[in-house]
Design a protein around this motif. Sequence first.
Motif, PDB file in Angstrom:
ATOM      1  N   VAL A 284      -1.753   2.740  12.421  1.00 55.22           N
ATOM      2  CA  VAL A 284      -2.342   2.833  11.082  1.00 55.22           C
ATOM      3  C   VAL A 284      -3.791   2.365  11.230  1.00 55.22           C
ATOM      4  N   ARG A 285      -4.728   3.283  11.020  1.00 56.30           N
ATOM      5  CA  ARG A 285      -6.122   2.988  11.388  1.00 56.30           C
ATOM      6  C   ARG A 285      -7.078   3.554  10.318  1.00 56.30           C
ATOM      7  N   ARG A 286      -7.969   2.687   9.861  1.00 51.28           N
ATOM      8  CA  ARG A 286      -9.033   3.082   8.913  1.00 51.28           C
ATOM      9  C   ARG A 286      -8.449   3.692   7.636  1.00 51.28           C
ATOM     10  N   VAL A 287      -7.415   3.046   7.114  1.00 50.75           N
ATOM     11  CA  VAL A 287      -6.793   3.483   5.863  1.00 50.75           C
ATOM     12  C   VAL A 287      -7.190   2.506   4.758  1.00 50.75           C
ATOM     13  N   ARG A 288      -7.584   3.031   3.610  1.00 53.42           N
ATOM     14  CA  ARG A 288      -7.885   2.192   2.444  1.00 53.42           C
ATOM     15  C   ARG A 288      -6.715   2.291   1.480  1.00 53.42           C
ATOM     16  N   ILE A 289      -6.190   1.129   1.043  1.00 58.20           N
ATOM     17  CA  ILE A 289      -5.038   1.085   0.149  1.00 58.20           C
ATOM     18  C   ILE A 289      -5.407   0.273  -1.088  1.00 58.20           C
ATOM     19  N   ARG A 290      -5.145   0.850  -2.258  1.00 57.88           N
ATOM     20  CA  ARG A 290      -5.282   0.150  -3.528  1.00 57.88           C
ATOM     21  C   ARG A 290      -3.947   0.285  -4.254  1.00 57.88           C
ATOM     22  N   ALA A 291      -3.229  -0.835  -4.388  1.00 55.74           N
ATOM     23  CA  ALA A 291      -1.862  -0.763  -4.906  1.00 55.74           C
ATOM     24  C   ALA A 291      -1.615  -1.911  -5.873  1.00 55.74           C
ATOM     25  N   ASP A 292      -1.452  -1.583  -7.156  1.00 56.60           N
ATOM     26  CA  ASP A 292      -1.182  -2.588  -8.174  1.00 56.60           C
ATOM     27  C   ASP A 292       0.013  -2.113  -8.998  1.00 56.60           C
TER      28      ASP A 292
END
Length: 775
Positions: free
Chosen positions: A349-357
């Motif tokens: 898992v590389r250079r992944v942006r995660i926004r989780a609310d």
Amino acid sequence: MLSCIVVIAMIEAVSGDPPPATLIWGSQPTFPGETVQLWGGGLSGQTSAKVNGVATPLFDVTESAAKLTLATALADGVYQVCVQSTTRANSCISINAPDVFWKRGDINLTHASAGGWVRVFGRLGHDGGRLAPATLKLVRNTGPPLTLMRFNGSGNDALYLLPKVVPLGRFRLALTVDGIDFPVDAPDDTIQVVPRTVRPHDSHVISVNTTASLFAALNTTRNLGGGIILVQRGAYKFTTESIDLPPYVTLRGVSREHVHFVWSTEGVNLSDVPRYFIGGNSTFAIEDISVSCTRFYNSIIMDGSHQVSDPSRTQPARPTDPWVPCTSEDVPDCAAAGPIWIHSQDVVVRRVRIRADCYFRLTERGASPRRGLSANFTYEQLNAAIELHGQNYIVEDNDIYAAGHGIYLGHGGSSLWNSASNGIVRRNTINFGEDCYQIDSSSRVIFEHNACVGINLFSRGSAAGATYGGPASSFIWFASNSIRFVFGGDQEEMTLDGGYCPNSGSVTFSGENNLTVSFQQKSVYPQYCSPPGNCRSVDTNWTGAAMYVLGGQGQGQLRVFAQGGLLPGSNKSKWVLQKPFGGVGGGVPLDATSWVSVFEHREKSIYRDNLFTDGGPMQLYGGAFHMIVANNTFERTTGAIVEGLNHHGGGTPMLIPSYFIETFDNHIVEGMSYDGSVSGFRTSGYYNRSVGFDGASVAAVVYRNNTVDNGVWVIQGAVTDVIVEGNTMVNSQQCDTSTNTCAPAGLQVTNGQQPNGSTAVNTTFRIFRRNNVGL
């Protein structure tokens, strides 16, 4: 809470002759004019040891321990320390020699590629350059050895680069200092060098620009046996679908700034939400995409175990939960034997942006959902942004904002223990709601250069060495991380932790390295127990746990179990050690004076160069052997804690000790913590008199070259054989403004009683202080 199944008992019968004088461990790095803590057996009566052939006085001598101060006339280097034996050759150890805890190559634990690297971890030198960096020698059965100079590293790690043109094959490893080879011990004594290769399936590149073409590409790459799915610029919306990546498939965006996956589950029943959004069984990669989820509940990225049909290797499985196979002895609802379960491996898992609310707003408990969001979620109900259970993973350069866990590395639920191991997690930014990281039942993990920030008023502590899901979590490199804003829960910015239900009983030998343990009740490993006794059983397999010797002959040793678990149809468990105490297993044999405890294997982890800010402690919370805490900085935290536990107190025999803890060059600054307690160094040991044992639960601790500014330094309880040398305390007088009284600064030693001030016992403690300033 802490983790452990404990058996504390006296050894009932072994060979009767006292052991010859034997050395098994010495503290390092140690230089002229400094003090060495020695450990072994048969040391009573020894008055001196030879250091490079010169007799040197011993002091604080017991059956298992002694100290000596190196002569100031010695030059910096490796010292051979020997004690005399009347029945065999003198026993010697090398102080400041390379002591490798573990190693890995750029491919995995056992393999490195031409042009790749080999990295070793352990006690390898000195940060200040007072010891020459070791060279790595690779030796084959034929041909000249290959010698590699250290590329970079510290006193506890070293990176060696392999040439692009290099002989291939299996090499034995040794570290060389001043022309002397120090072979690396098994199982880390060899490395297989192989050609650098590219996966053949990567030649299949399929470009997609819609969700429909994405799912079509998944089927195509599955039929091709792998490939790259290249996602073009755009926003891609999903609801109840999971993106299940076949083996050898890379899901790659053209850039994470331009590829946006939206996992929108508003209005969807939670029972219909997939267990994960993007994942697969094994050997997949996710790169260069952004993922957002406004109803974050389950994990965003996850790997999983998978079934392999092999009639010759089967095990029972629980049909109601394919992630948690079990045996029929464990849980009544187990099915008949089914396919064997294989763990995931080689996930990237590389250079992944995660926004989780998951929150629309915080409202009173039980309030009606708003915009499809449940108002009464708690952070404990949420899963992880990235959740992995397999082997040999890489998680790097990701940008995470998640209401629950940031990164969870843990037990995958199958009977294959020690999961989520052999991985690399580095250079990630993790803004977390529940905890930044959990390294649970996982070993040989590199966790470095990560930045963690608590974003929730309830953000709580993280564990690098927990054992909630299995009987081992060892060989962890936790370095150069920053942890900030941890004010919820127990506030630990790093801890060892877990859940357990203890059992007690007697121990008898049935052969050189077999043990039969008779428990008062059935032995199980619970996945979680809080309060004690409220457990969900996972497995009776305790292979990989360890036996620790707490007192008497052989004190301070451990052995890992090659087999440990319940014997069918009985309340007895069979335990087989990987190697015996003494004899062919080395070390010191046990006898009728030996006290042992059985719990998880937690050993040889290194915590260094980290910045801990605004939160609770960094703590070795029981069950810590051969640990290094070095060059960390603590700002407005509770400081650094070492504990040996009589967990949950009372009369239950549950001693969980900490031995061989080396703490160097750490800095307590702004020693004011959020809850009003004072930051500093605390070493606490708890007793358990109910079983007739009142010995130390913390031993062989070295504090050297640490500084405390506006803090405390406390050693309390059942603690022995501590060296406090070359440390500094300033601005540390502690005053109570309510009573207008002040306590002097300095080292506060309170032994002979429990840390809470109760239960005085008659035990001798040895705290040695030398060359300190302000304490």
